[in-house]
Design an enzyme around this catalytic site. Sequence first.
Site, mmCIF file in Angstrom:
data_model
loop_
_atom_site.group_PDB
_atom_site.id
_atom_site.type_symbol
_atom_site.label_atom_id
_atom_site.label_comp_id
_atom_site.label_asym_id
_atom_site.label_seq_id
_atom_site.Cartn_x
_atom_site.Cartn_y
_atom_site.Cartn_z
ATOM 1 C CG HIS A 1 -1.984 -1.026 1.183
ATOM 2 N ND1 HIS A 1 -2.867 -1.162 0.145
ATOM 3 C CD2 HIS A 1 -2.314 -2.006 2.074
ATOM 4 C CE1 HIS A 1 -3.694 -2.160 0.383
ATOM 5 N NE2 HIS A 1 -3.367 -2.702 1.546
ATOM 6 N NE ARG B 1 1.734 -4.064 3.343
ATOM 7 C CZ ARG B 1 0.698 -3.720 4.150
ATOM 8 N NH1 ARG B 1 0.017 -4.639 4.786
ATOM 9 N NH2 ARG B 1 0.335 -2.464 4.274
ATOM 10 C CG ASP C 1 17.143 -11.967 -5.333
ATOM 11 O OD1 ASP C 1 17.520 -12.756 -4.443
ATOM 12 O OD2 ASP C 1 16.718 -12.335 -6.437
ATOM 13 C CD GLU D 1 -3.907 -8.454 5.304
ATOM 14 O OE1 GLU D 1 -3.950 -7.243 5.593
ATOM 15 O OE2 GLU D 1 -3.167 -8.913 4.403
ATOM 16 C CG ASP E 1 -7.283 -5.134 5.366
ATOM 17 O OD1 ASP E 1 -8.279 -4.633 4.828
ATOM 18 O OD2 ASP E 1 -6.133 -4.997 4.921
#
Length: 256
Positions: free
Chosen positions: A46, A72, A86, A149, A175
């Site tokens: 987000h 995240r 990576d 969530e 959520d």
Amino acid sequence: MTAIELARKIRNRERCVGYWVVLDAPIASERLARLGYDYVALDAQHGLIGHSGLLAGLMAVDAGGRSVGLVRVESGEAAVIGRALDFGAGGVIVPLVDTAEDAARAVSAARYPGRAGGRRSYGPMRSMLRIGPTPAEADESVLVLAMIETPEGLANIEAICATPGLDGVYVGPSDLCLAVGGRFPNDPEVADAFEAALVRVSRAAEEAGIAAGIHNPSGELAARRLAEGYTFATVASDLVHLEQAAAAHLKAAKGE
């Protein structure tokens, strides 16, 4: 703190506190990473951070010298998880984990072949400078955290926590509030159901011997959740705190 040091703390259920970043502002992230938070999590789901911003943000956190950069990720897809690792992330927070199978796929994407089910492709262009570089060393250093969530994730929390190789679960409170019937995040009408859900998550994690984390709007609430049984907590976020600080100074300047 190094990635392996954070991984050991999280896996040992030692208390850790992190910070949340949504802005593509590496210099700000570097300053935040100097404050003493155990980790700084960059939000690629987000947050307002693209691929180049994610790389720059992780480099900035490393330059700060005191925190480990987590990400995240956008989804549990193997390519998405592999790219974040990576780039040099010390771990991934995987959203929308509904089942133990979802959690197992996330674990597999973060582990190299040689461990049960590992599917991570070897190409640590940057991460090898700090994490690894051998697959076994990287696997030991990298955290995999499953977000809880959704209604399905909550219903399957015990099975998710029992997933081999999963290091912890992480509550997305906005959520999860919607998942228990809230009309909006922090809906007071579902406060009891929401608190009961939080207890269920932390207990399931404790019984499985894995970490339980949660996102928080303030340090005060983070301290409360840690006292209630959560083992790591994030304080959010750079954009929110920037606005809050600016609003407070404006109010003070106007004498309001």
